[in-house]
Design a protein around this motif. Structure first.
Motif, PDB file in Angstrom:
ATOM      1  N   ARG A 161       0.524 -25.912 -36.747  1.00  0.00           N
ATOM      2  CA  ARG A 161       1.275 -27.025 -36.155  1.00  0.00           C
ATOM      3  C   ARG A 161       2.701 -27.107 -36.672  1.00  0.00           C
ATOM      4  NH1 ARG A 161      -2.567 -32.160 -36.414  1.00  0.00           N
ATOM      5  NH2 ARG A 161      -0.723 -33.070 -35.469  1.00  0.00           N
ATOM      6  N   ALA A 162       3.015 -26.354 -37.710  1.00  0.00           N
ATOM      7  CA  ALA A 162       4.371 -26.414 -38.273  1.00  0.00           C
ATOM      8  C   ALA A 162       5.341 -25.635 -37.385  1.00  0.00           C
ATOM      9  CB  ALA A 162       4.370 -25.832 -39.683  1.00  0.00           C
ATOM     10  N   VAL A 163       6.502 -26.226 -37.132  1.00  0.00           N
ATOM     11  CA  VAL A 163       7.514 -25.549 -36.317  1.00  0.00           C
ATOM     12  C   VAL A 163       7.935 -24.250 -37.003  1.00  0.00           C
ATOM     13  CG1 VAL A 163       9.736 -25.790 -35.152  1.00  0.00           C
ATOM     14  CG2 VAL A 163       8.256 -27.779 -35.391  1.00  0.00           C
ATOM     15  N   LYS A 164       7.881 -24.232 -38.318  1.00  0.00           N
ATOM     16  CA  LYS A 164       8.222 -23.032 -39.101  1.00  0.00           C
ATOM     17  C   LYS A 164       7.344 -21.846 -38.664  1.00  0.00           C
ATOM     18  CE  LYS A 164      10.113 -20.869 -42.725  1.00  0.00           C
ATOM     19  NZ  LYS A 164       9.779 -19.532 -42.280  1.00  0.00           N
ATOM     20  N   SER A 165       6.096 -22.105 -38.342  1.00  0.00           N
ATOM     21  CA  SER A 165       5.181 -21.038 -37.885  1.00  0.00           C
ATOM     22  C   SER A 165       5.680 -20.414 -36.586  1.00  0.00           C
ATOM     23  CB  SER A 165       3.766 -21.578 -37.675  1.00  0.00           C
ATOM     24  OG  SER A 165       3.286 -22.150 -38.860  1.00  0.00           O
TER      25      SER A 165
END
Length: 194
Positions: A150-154
């Motif tokens: 769910r992290a935008v970083k992913s």
């Protein structure tokens, strides 16, 4: 360019919907719509709750199933899907000092270099919720969500991103607590009354 304002967060630390909080006589969401409308073909507001009474210039969208409530990444997917193509500026609604001045610079870089995203770095921190994305990355967003990430970083790890050093700036400051809100009001209302 289209603008996607993410206003669907749970606001657990604030205890109320940040988008509806009033600063200098206006709801934060309305201030943001007014700020980014002049530089946008369309403004999409991604919200999962009581944002029905909103500035006429914006299109309100809810996250679609099965990603409803999956955080900012789901909101980004909803906005990019609605935008269909081209550059999309994504901004979180809890950034009271966000201004349209930087947006054109980010968009220019995205377009010139044919990138998937251009993300500012300020004071050593990346700001994926004040960044320009190409709408064509929808499949990568879906793939990230399907993996349970769910992290935008992913998402950023799997697309072609350029990070731009911006130095320290209030523009990227998030309003997360009641204390932050009081501080933001003080700064903005102080500036707007002079």
């Amino acid at each position: 360019m289209k603008t996607i304002i993410l206003a669907g967060g749970k606001s657990s630390r604030m205890g109320e919907n940040k988008a509806l909080m009033i600063i200098a006589g206006k709801r934060l969401i309305d201030r943001m719509i007014e700020e980014f409308t002049p530089v946008s073909e369309k403004v999409f507001v991604i919200a999962n709750d009581e944002l029905s009474r909103i500035n006429d210039g914006a299109i309100i969208l809810e996250d679609f199933e099965p990603y409803k409530g999956e955080g900012p990444l789901a909101g980004i997917l909803t906005g990019l899907t609605a935008a269909k193509e081209g550059a999309c500026f994504v901004v979180a609604c809890d950034m009271p000092f966000a201004s349209s001045k930087l947006v054109k610079q980010l968009e220019q870089k995205l377009t010139d270099k044919k990138l998937d995203a251009v993300v500012p770095v300020a004071d050593g921190q990346i700001h994926p919720l004040f960044a320009v994305y190409n709408a064509r990355i929808q499949d990568q967003v879906i793939a990230t969500l399907k993996e349970g990430k769910r992290a935008v970083k992913s998402l950023l790890d799997r697309i072609d991103v350029e990070y731009i050093e911006m130095g320290k700036s209030l523009e990227f400051w998030n309003m997360n607590t009641k204390e932050d809100y009081v501080e933001a009001k003080k700064i903005i209302e102080g500036n707007e009354t002079h």
